[in-house]
Design an enzyme around this catalytic site. Structure first.
Site, PDB file in Angstrom:
ATOM      1  N   HIS A  17       0.836  -1.207   0.000  1.00 54.67           N
ATOM      2  CA  HIS A  17       0.000   0.000   0.000  1.00 54.67           C
ATOM      3  C   HIS A  17       0.873   1.261   0.000  1.00 54.67           C
ATOM      4  O   HIS A  17       0.597   2.216  -0.734  1.00 54.67           O
ATOM      5  CB  HIS A  17      -0.887   0.037   1.257  1.00 54.67           C
ATOM      6  CG  HIS A  17      -1.915  -1.055   1.324  1.00 54.67           C
ATOM      7  ND1 HIS A  17      -2.066  -1.866   2.418  1.00 54.67           N
ATOM      8  CD2 HIS A  17      -2.849  -1.451   0.428  1.00 54.67           C
ATOM      9  CE1 HIS A  17      -3.064  -2.719   2.196  1.00 54.67           C
ATOM     10  NE2 HIS A  17      -3.542  -2.495   1.004  1.00 54.67           N
ATOM     11  N   LYS A  41     -15.498  -7.061   5.275  1.00 56.01           N
ATOM     12  CA  LYS A  41     -14.483  -8.043   5.677  1.00 56.01           C
ATOM     13  C   LYS A  41     -14.284  -8.119   7.192  1.00 56.01           C
ATOM     14  O   LYS A  41     -13.347  -8.761   7.644  1.00 56.01           O
ATOM     15  CB  LYS A  41     -13.150  -7.690   5.008  1.00 56.01           C
ATOM     16  CG  LYS A  41     -13.191  -7.797   3.492  1.00 56.01           C
ATOM     17  CD  LYS A  41     -11.863  -7.376   2.884  1.00 56.01           C
ATOM     18  CE  LYS A  41     -11.895  -7.464   1.376  1.00 56.01           C
ATOM     19  NZ  LYS A  41     -10.697  -6.857   0.755  1.00 56.01           N
ATOM     20  N   ARG A  90      -1.718  -6.400  -8.236  1.00 54.40           N
ATOM     21  CA  ARG A  90      -0.585  -7.277  -7.912  1.00 54.40           C
ATOM     22  C   ARG A  90      -0.405  -8.375  -8.951  1.00 54.40           C
ATOM     23  O   ARG A  90       0.697  -8.655  -9.391  1.00 54.40           O
ATOM     24  CB  ARG A  90      -0.802  -7.946  -6.542  1.00 54.40           C
ATOM     25  CG  ARG A  90      -0.558  -7.038  -5.380  1.00 54.40           C
ATOM     26  CD  ARG A  90      -1.041  -7.653  -4.119  1.00 54.40           C
ATOM     27  NE  ARG A  90      -2.458  -7.935  -4.220  1.00 54.40           N
ATOM     28  CZ  ARG A  90      -3.264  -8.177  -3.189  1.00 54.40           C
ATOM     29  NH1 ARG A  90      -2.770  -8.202  -1.986  1.00 54.40           N
ATOM     30  NH2 ARG A  90      -4.534  -8.403  -3.351  1.00 54.40           N
ATOM     31  N   SER A 128      -2.701  -7.540   3.179  1.00 59.87           N
ATOM     32  CA  SER A 128      -3.013  -7.419   4.611  1.00 59.87           C
ATOM     33  C   SER A 128      -3.462  -8.770   5.161  1.00 59.87           C
ATOM     34  O   SER A 128      -3.127  -9.136   6.290  1.00 59.87           O
ATOM     35  CB  SER A 128      -4.122  -6.389   4.826  1.00 59.87           C
ATOM     36  OG  SER A 128      -3.743  -5.151   4.325  1.00 59.87           O
TER      37      SER A 128
HETATM   38  O1  PNS Z   1      -8.586  -2.841   0.104  1.00 57.73           O
HETATM   39  P1  PNS Z   1      -9.799  -3.445  -0.533  1.00 57.73           P
HETATM   40  O2  PNS Z   1     -10.636  -4.167   0.492  1.00 57.73           O
HETATM   41  O3  PNS Z   1      -9.468  -4.298  -1.725  1.00 57.73           O
HETATM   42  O4  PNS Z   1     -10.672  -2.192  -1.080  1.00 57.73           O
HETATM   43  C1  PNS Z   1     -11.913  -2.387  -1.692  1.00 57.73           C
HETATM   44  C2  PNS Z   1     -12.637  -1.043  -1.840  1.00 57.73           C
HETATM   45  C3  PNS Z   1     -12.750  -0.336  -0.511  1.00 57.73           C
HETATM   46  C4  PNS Z   1     -11.894  -0.167  -2.813  1.00 57.73           C
HETATM   47  C5  PNS Z   1     -14.061  -1.357  -2.414  1.00 57.73           C
HETATM   48  O5  PNS Z   1     -14.687  -2.343  -1.649  1.00 57.73           O
HETATM   49  C6  PNS Z   1     -14.940  -0.122  -2.463  1.00 57.73           C
HETATM   50  O6  PNS Z   1     -14.762   0.752  -3.272  1.00 57.73           O
HETATM   51  N1  PNS Z   1     -15.886  -0.068  -1.518  1.00 57.73           N
HETATM   52  C7  PNS Z   1     -16.793   1.049  -1.364  1.00 57.73           C
HETATM   53  C8  PNS Z   1     -18.154   0.695  -1.956  1.00 57.73           C
HETATM   54  C9  PNS Z   1     -18.161   0.917  -3.455  1.00 57.73           C
HETATM   55  O7  PNS Z   1     -17.849   1.978  -3.945  1.00 57.73           O
HETATM   56  N2  PNS Z   1     -18.572  -0.121  -4.214  1.00 57.73           N
HETATM   57  C10 PNS Z   1     -18.736   0.017  -5.645  1.00 57.73           C
HETATM   58  C11 PNS Z   1     -17.571  -0.491  -6.417  1.00 57.73           C
HETATM   59  S1  PNS Z   1     -17.823  -2.199  -6.712  1.00 57.73           S
END
Ligand code: PNS
Length: 161
Positions: A17, A41, A90, A128
């Site tokens: 990150h 999660k 990744r 993570s």
């Molecule tokens: O670190 P992560 O868990 O891979 O991040 C995922 C994240 C937070 C980027 C994604 O879950 C997200 O954007 N969540 C907010 C809800 C949203 O906007 N959903 C629409 C896109 S599918």
């Protein structure tokens, strides 16, 4: 002036990150890292803890701010005047989900683009989730995150035992 948001769970942040944040900070005038509050999660760290961890780890990068957020990433981007959402890629296993998410975000907000930064090779295996798994069994975490993050992770694991 181009602002990018970098949304994620960051539970907790890793070298991977931090690498993306550092590189985004070179390409964009301002980077707002968004720490998702209500992650599906069930995070190990509270949103305040995750923000705090990132603030300390990224304190030397001048054009980066860390903020908690709830709801849609595109709304977080709009609230922060961002034209771009940054995500790290990744491996090909990330691609399908990331592409779907980027396309969804594009449908929701056609004026916001997703930019993928390919993770530096040395961090390609870092996540993570894997870091927490190694921490759970007291493994060596030195390749996953800076010492200050390892310390809070070990403390949290001990507290949860
Ligand atoms: O670190 P992560 O868990 O891979 O991040 C995922 C994240 C937070 C980027 C994604 O879950 C997200 O954007 N969540 C907010 C809800 C949203 O906007 N959903 C629409 C896109 S599918």
């Amino acid at each position: 002036m181009v602002t990018a948001v970098y949304p994620g769970s960051f539970d907790p942040a890793t070298y991977g990150h931090l690498d993306i944040i550092r590189r985004a900070s070179v390409s964009f005038d301002r980077v707002v890292v968004g720490v998702l509050h209500n992650s599906a999660k069930s995070p190990l760290f509270s949103v305040e803890e995750r923000v705090n961890i990132l603030e300390k780890a990224a304190k030397n990068i001048p054009n980066v701010v860390i903020k908690p957020f709830d709801g849609l990433s595109v709304n977080f981007a709009k609230e922060n005047g961002a034209q771009v959402i940054v995500r790290g890629l990744r491996a090909v296993t990330d691609f399908e989900y990331e592409l779907q998410m980027a396309q969804t975000n594009r449908v929701l907000a056609p004026d916001i683009d997703t930019v993928f930064l390919t993770t530096s090779l040395e961090y390609a295996y870092v996540s993570s989730t894997i870091m927490k798994e190694v921490a759970r069994f007291d493994g060596d975490l030195s390749k996953f995150a800076p010492p200050e993050i390892i310390q809070v992770l070990r403390m949290k694991m001990q507290k949860n035992r």
